[in-house]
Design an enzyme around this catalytic site. Structure first.
Site, short mmCIF file in Angstrom:
data_model
loop_
_atom_site.label_atom_id
_atom_site.label_comp_id
_atom_site.label_asym_id
_atom_site.label_seq_id
_atom_site.Cartn_x
_atom_site.Cartn_y
_atom_site.Cartn_z
CD GLU A 109 -2.87 -1.00 0.02
OE1 GLU A 109 -3.51 0.03 -0.19
OE2 GLU A 109 -2.90 -1.99 -0.74
CB SER A 134 -44.60 -12.03 51.39
OG SER A 134 -45.95 -12.36 51.63
#
Length: 792
Positions: free
Chosen positions: A142, A415
């Protein structure tokens, strides 16, 4: 003056200082002298002489004048253009970005990735973790002059152009690695001159801010390489199911060759094109003298063998938790920051505990769920000292149903809400040994019922909580008042609306599992409450922390009252309905809860370091055949493994009860009407009908199929070291959400049972004494128990 100048141009006149060398016959000498003097004052005469010396041409007719004007204009235009481009570029601080835009990464507490969205890199590597040959392969492919240029490489552009002309196609690009990185991080992919100019300028700026190694590291972690792979680590996994350090030279060249056109050179789609590109990269590496001809030849001869895997970034761990995190993000960062993306969210989740929690819930649904008729379960574990959520299971299968039953499901807590009622009473100055009469009660038309419609006479608050006696819970609520109870529940962490009704004592107001668990955590921390949360830090694209958790603890309940409540809640586990939650050699406190017809099965329990909540039930609110003992057992299955290696900590000792002063002022309720007998005695026939149609503990059909036991059977063998896994059978029906205004209508909430009622089944049978000192008898397994498959 203009006319005079023109006249002199038409009629040249000798105006030299000597006055000789020619005259103009049409202009008298005196006039000539006066004109000469005037022109000299106006500085026109020297210019005329200069023109005569240069042949008489004005400046605007000179070529160098226009050349100079063009060059200077070009410089001005260039400066203006650069400044215009610079105004559209990211500022200097943003050039340090390490993530793409529009991405989101969620991490667990240990740094492992739970989920990624957008064009994200699953595995970010440091440059030293990337093999040297892989780095050189990308440079050869590249940007062969990567180390020499300053972001833009004119020589590389010329070379690429010539190579492309010779090949009659695009075989090499002119963009440097730096330019490609700027395009990845900041620019869109449109092919325009303006974008290219910005790319060039950004590359120059980036080279000024970052080192070559920093640029290369970012590029290798961010470049798209096809197949859903972003970065070299992802590509190594996607194409070869390897980590980068396991790749061969040929495989490295194959990956490096993908960068210009991943779709064209993808080895799984175009293997021949991929091999040609690989061989070209290897040739360039040899030309650049980073590999030898022998190495190149061996790599070229290596066959291209793929072992494909799905990108790791598409995997989602703990999806209920990560979906919760995404919904929490807008609380901490602005919409603009969220829209720009590139965020990394660090969370509180403990992956080990999360796995254990998922297994515990799955096991209960697979076993008890089939027999007890519930199909969903949820669990959340919180560090009560910091408020950090350590595990979250929101349901059975996120793929089929994304509804999170920890945070989104509003259910009646049964409860479990009694914990706040009794805590208010203790904080108001009451003693856990204060007694109440468990007897028939009708208050303003509302008649609470114990399960089995039996009564136990005089009982202190500690025993009433242990045995989950409903009538006494309502009487305690009347003594302390709606407002103090609701305020304390909210201070401790309940966020849902709580209505001032008598059934509040029995959990008729809906809450979610996260807030209920967080609130019980306040008991574990001696009354201090810290808001529950799942995010520790949020980082932006540059890795800068933009938000970090800083939740302050507040004193919701005084220390002594919290210690007394823990002492009472420990008794629930040791001698009451929460027996299945016991842990070997470690103190546990908690409370069970069951709503009307066992639609919701709860257990909220804690040790000093962790509070965990469990819910079991059905999304459609269909009644179950289970009990809260199944929730307590699920809690035990998780906690038994989660606490491995965790130091054993003791709860604070119960403070002295004598001489205590309240920290909460009770606001006693003054009912309009109180009856100390059941409505059944007023109209037996109507009462019988009401009992059959409105029994809040269970329908008649359910009662014929099962029985409940309030007390958890426990082992009397003090030398036995086996876990106590007995199932607590409790039934609590929170009365319907609203009380009737007519005295004939009854609403019942039940979780209290007769101690003589045998449990429906137990995992192990013992014959221990119950909490009141009477002996219990073990039950024989039923035919249903014998047919059950073994626990898996």
């Amino acid at each position: 003056m203009g006319k005079l100048t023109s006249w002199f141009k038409r009629k040249p006149t000798n105006l030299s200082d000597s006055g000789q060398g020619g005259t103009n016959e049409s202009l008298p000498p005196a006039h000539v002298a006066q004109t000469r003097q005037l022109l000299s004052k106006m500085k026109i005469l020297p210019r005329m002489k200069s023109n005569q010396a240069t042949g008489g041409k004005p400046l605007y007719r000179r070529i160098w004048f226009w050349v100079g004007l063009g060059v200077s204009g070009g410089i001005v235009a260039l400066i203006y253009g650069v400044s215009l481009i610079d105004r559209t570029l990211p500022d200097k601080a943003q050039l340090n970005a390490v993530l793409r835009e529009q991405t989101l990464t969620i991490k667990a507490a240990d740094g492992t990735i739970l989920q990624q969205q957008g064009e994200a890199t699953r595995e970010q590597l440091k440059l030293e973790q990337i093999p040297d040959n892989l780095k050189k392969a990308f440079i050869a492919s590249e940007d062969r002059r990567f180390k020499q240029h300053n972001g833009v490489d004119p020589q590389g552009i010329v070379r690429a152009s010539l190579n492309n002309l010779r090949s009659q196609g695009v075989v090499e690009g002119g963009s440097t690695i730096t330019q490609q990185l700027t395009r990845i991080l900041f620019l869109k992919q449109e092919q325009t001159i303006w974008r290219k100019l910005k790319e060039v300028r950004l590359a120059q700026k980036m080279e000024q801010e970052l080192t070559k190694d920093q640029i290369l590291e970012r590029y290798l972690n961010l470049v798209y390489l096809g197949g859903g792979a972003y970065g070299v680590a992802d590509a190594a996994w996607v194409y070869f199911s390897k980590s980068p350090d396991q790749l061969s030279l040929a495989q490295m060249a194959t990956i490096a060759g993908l960068a210009p056109a991943p779709s064209l050179y993808a080895p799984d789609k175009n293997p021949e094109a991929a091999k040609r590109r690989r061989d070209l990269v290897l040739l360039r590496m040899q030309e650049d003298k980073v590999i030898t001809p022998e190495q190149r030849q061996a790599a070229v001869q290596e066959p291209l063998i793929l072992k494909s895997s799905l990108p790791k970034r598409v995997q989602v761990e703990s999806p209920y938790f990560t979906s919760y995190i995404q919904k929490e993000l807008p609380k901490y960062v602005s919409p603009k920051v969220l829209a720009s993306g590139g965020l990394v969210v660090e969370t509180t989740l403990n992956p080990t505990w999360q796995k254990v929690a998922e297994e515990a819930v799955a096991k209960t649904l697979r076993n008890q769920g089939r027999w007890e008729n519930f199909k969903q379960g949820a669990m959340v574990a919180i560090d009560p000292r910091s408020g950090e959520i350590k595990a979250m299971v929101g349901g059975k299968d996120f793929g089929k149903n994304q509804f999170n039953r920890v945070t989104q499901a509003q259910r009646q807590p049964g409860s479990t809400f009694k914990g706040f009622v009794y805590a208010t009473a203790i904080a108001s100055g009451k003693s856990p040994y204060d007694t109440y009469e468990d007897a028939p009660l009708v208050v303003d038309g509302y008649e609470p019922k114990n399960y089995g419609e039996n009564f136990h006479g005089s009982m202190n608050m500690r025993d009433a909580l242990t045995r989950s006696i409903n009538i006494i819970a309502v009487k305690v609520l009347i003594d302390v008042g709606f407002t103090p109870t609701i305020k304390l529940a909210h201070d401790m962490g309940i966020k849902s609306e709580l209505k001032p009704t008598y059934s509040l004592a029995l959990g008729s107001n809906e809450v979610n599992l996260l807030e209920l668990t967080s609130a019980y955590g306040s008991f574990a921390t001696q009354g201090m409450h810290t808001e529950s949360h799942g995010i520790t830090r949020i980082l932006n694209r540059q890795g800068k922390v933009i938000w970090s958790a800083n939740f302050k603890s507040k004193q919701a309940l005084d220390t002594d009252s919290a210690a007394i409540m823990t002492w009472m809640l420990r008794n629930v586990v040791e001698a009451g309905t929460g027996g299945a939650a016991q842990l070997d050699n470690r103190p546990v406190a908690g409370k069970t809860g069951t709503s009307d017809e066992a639609r919701d099965l709860w257990f909220i329990g804690y040790i000093p370091q962790m509070v965990t909540g469990v819910w079991l039930g059905n999304d459609d609110n269909h009644p179950t055949d289970g009990s809260s003992g199944s929730a307590a057992y699920t809690w035990h299955e998780f906690m038994e493994k989660a606490v491995e290696g965790m130091p054993v900590e003791k709860f604070p000792k119960r403070p002295k009860l004598e001489g205590r002063k309240g920290t909460i002022k009770a606001q006693t309720i003054k009912p309009k009407q109180v009856l100390n007998h059941s409505l059944d005695s007023d109209d037996n026939s109507e009462g019988e009908s009401s009992r059959n149609s409105e029994d809040s503990g269970s329908s008649k059909r359910h009662r014929s199929r099962r029985s409940y036991s309030q007390e958890e059977q426990q082992s009397s063998d003090s030398t036995s070291r086996r876990r106590r896994r007995d199932r607590s059978e409790e039934s609590s029906s929170s009365n319907s959400s609203s009380e009737s205004s007519t005295p004939r209508r009854r609403s019942r909430s039940v979780e209290s049972d007769s101690p003589s009622s045998p449990p429906r089944r137990t995992r192990r049978s013992f014959s221990p004494p119950n909490s009141s000192g009477s002996s219990g008898s073990s039950s024989q397994p039923s035919w249903r128990d014998k047919l059950r498959p073994p626990q898996q």
